[in-house]
Scaffold this active site. Sequence first.
Site, PDB file in Angstrom:
ATOM      1  N   ASP A 114       0.720  -1.299   0.065  1.00 20.27           N
ATOM      2  CA  ASP A 114      -0.084   0.065   0.146  1.00 20.27           C
ATOM      3  C   ASP A 114       0.983   1.243   0.078  1.00 20.27           C
ATOM      4  O   ASP A 114       2.167   1.200   0.299  1.00 20.27           O
ATOM      5  CB  ASP A 114      -1.163   0.096   1.284  1.00 20.27           C
TER       6      ASP A 114
HETATM    7  C1  BGC Z   1      -5.072   3.165   0.301  1.00 23.29           C
HETATM    8  C2  BGC Z   1      -5.275   2.319  -1.150  1.00 23.29           C
HETATM    9  C3  BGC Z   1      -5.071   3.186  -2.423  1.00 23.29           C
HETATM   10  C4  BGC Z   1      -3.652   3.749  -2.359  1.00 23.29           C
HETATM   11  C5  BGC Z   1      -3.570   4.609  -3.710  1.00 23.29           C
HETATM   12  C6  BGC Z   1      -3.744   4.087   0.114  1.00 23.29           C
HETATM   13  O1  BGC Z   1      -3.877   5.140   1.078  1.00 23.29           O
HETATM   14  O2  BGC Z   1      -5.013   2.544   1.322  1.00 23.29           O
HETATM   15  O3  BGC Z   1      -6.322   1.604  -0.956  1.00 23.29           O
HETATM   16  O4  BGC Z   1      -4.974   2.330  -3.477  1.00 23.29           O
HETATM   17  O5  BGC Z   1      -3.758   4.653  -1.159  1.00 23.29           O
HETATM   18  O6  BGC Z   1      -4.227   5.643  -3.471  1.00 23.29           O
END
Ligand code: BGC
Length: 752
Positions: free
Chosen positions: A290
């Site tokens: 993530d």
């Molecule tokens: C989120 C993800 C997301 C990523 C990119 C993160 O903060 O938890 O679900 O895909 O950001 O935006």
Amino acid sequence: MSYRQSLSYSVLQRHYILFFMQAILSRVTIFIFLILPLIVQAQNNEKVVETILSQLTVEEKLRLIIGGGFTEDASLRNALNKVPGAVGKIHPVKRLNIPATILSDGPAGVRIRPYRGLDSSRTYFATGFPVATSLASTWDTNLVKELGVALGKEAKEYGIDVLLIPALNIQRNPLNGRNFEYFSEDPLISGTMAAALINGIQTNGVGTSIKHYAANNQETDRKTVDEIISERALREIYLRAFQIALKRSEPWTLMSSYNKINGIYAAENEDLITNVLRGEWGFKGLVVTDWHAGKHIVQQVVAGTDLIMPGKIHELRGLTSAYKNDSLSIKAIDKSVKNILQLILKTPVYNGYKYSDTPDLKANAILSRKVAAEGMILLKNNQNTLPLKSDLGVALLGAASYNTIANGRGSGEVNKAYVTSVEQGLTNANYVVDSQSEIASADELAQSNDVAVITIGRNSVEGRDRKIENDYYLTSQERKLIKELSRAFHAKNKKVVVVLNVTSLVDLSDWQDDVDAVLLAWHPGMEAGNAIADVLSGKVNPSGKLAITIPKKYQDVPSAAFFPGVAFTKENPSNNASTTRVVEYKEDIYVGYRHFLTKNIEPAYPFGYGMSYTNFEFSKVSISSNDFKQNLDVSVTVKNNGKVAGKEVVQLYLNAPKASLDKPLKELKGFAKTKLLAPGESQTLKLTITQDELASFNTQRSAWIADKGKYMVTVGNSSVDNKNELQFELKKEIVVEKTNTIKYPDSVKALQ
Ligand code: BGC
């Protein structure tokens, strides 16, 4: 044998021979035209990957592993930023003609910037689809797949190679700020819906990323919280949704979660990534972190992570020095690079797809409206308050009637061109909408209107959990509004309808007795108002069912006492600076309806529940055998006994015999939705029970075991519909699957 007999015998023989030849031929045809090209393609890709790998320098390899969130080379900037607003990029390798791969959120539509630079003549709005909770509430995998096909095509036309969805964490607690992105409290429906979406999106040759692996069930301290979960609860609930999705689809990528699980960051957890995901489940895709997750990037790669997002220069330096000082082997680097290259070879950009930047937004808006209406749940409808007759005068109250909420906030947000409000939707449907909102004039509103519609709105945001007071529970103004209007309208024998335009659950027990009808509309995407009007007017007969349980009070939620865990303070310090909070999943496997049914706690509305404007009868419920050998088929005939066309959901629950393990009273093991049945029309549906459905996870034996004994099956239209019960027996225990033991290596502990 007579001549006639021998003739018919030889005809029969010829018939059989022909039949078998045809069967063999059709298999050979399938193999030649469908399977063989895939095998050849995979082998070709394998060769191409090996060739590219042999030509890459170590620096280029490390650059592929660290996402393209930065570059010191100005000539690459355009390639990396070609889709403004797309959240992730993989570095290109210009020398070898490997283009930049573009990754984008999110769960309710493509998340890109709608405007580019100073050019306002051209916009790049995306379709705002209904959120995942709404998709799950349709219980319609075909429809969710159809949405996936449209969403994937839209992404492809905007130059996206991989969509960072679906999110399939379990809705453990209604206060989780990201529940709207997740499907359900149940792993079967979560995993099945995720697979339907993936299969739809990927038909376009665009990738997906199932996330967040695993147990990303709260937003409070999401990057530093340590989640303490038993192996059984992990296996049966939190990992199970992913396992089911991976059995039914092949997402190109998987995103690990921010949180720690039993002391180890998910992105650094070799057991979960390498042993369980790849080893046990055979996942062949790419594992991505993530965004800005975890602490130790070397350990992330060692644990099996391939791609680190969004990518920073100091991370590249970190991996480079780890390689130089031998704490990161070339073998580990190559393993990740191979997975990245395998992904790249499949992408539209690598395959030279010329995207148009003009997806069919009109067609997608129509689909969004259709799916949104199918995901709405009619909770209450006294004396057929709904559907509303046409041309009624509607007193429309509640801020969300005018500022209707399409989707939640954060990475799940979509930049859409518009959101139709409930006001617009009702007006479009020819209702006369009265927009006075003064409580003082409740009596006047009741005098001058035929019905009151009150919309209760809630939104939530990534990074923060919701509050109990004035969020889960309605505010005192909202309760007063409902009370006053109900009093005034009921005094005139007129009805009051509440529409819930909510991110996750709100309390109903406090106020629902005051009103006549309640429609749970969730966050229905950009066609929200039209879709709500479709259901209120009866243009669409509601067929959504709850994929979560609505409790009578917040304290009845099984995790209520343990959510969002205990924060470390000066008085209660942690011996690990990177952990700020610990949350113990003391409810264990008893999440959602598993808790309510087993502990005999009556909910406000049970899992699987949802009303219709017609009524259905289930008959001819039968099972193919009472003795379980391999599989069993359960069939049921559903008849529409009412006056309008409608759809019904058949749900199959299983009560398994307890051997050494405690087990939930019932668990959802299958479901199917009928087509639109005209009044009087019937449809027979078949559901299959396999060994998988019989098994529970036995931690002592590190295995999924189907215990011998009697199994009770119920087939109904909710988790508490016990009218149709069947039984079968398993004479001998089956060890369905042996697993590794999830352990926590010292090498990882030492890093904390
Ligand atoms: C989120 C993800 C997301 C990523 C990119 C993160 O903060 O938890 O679900 O895909 O950001 O935006």
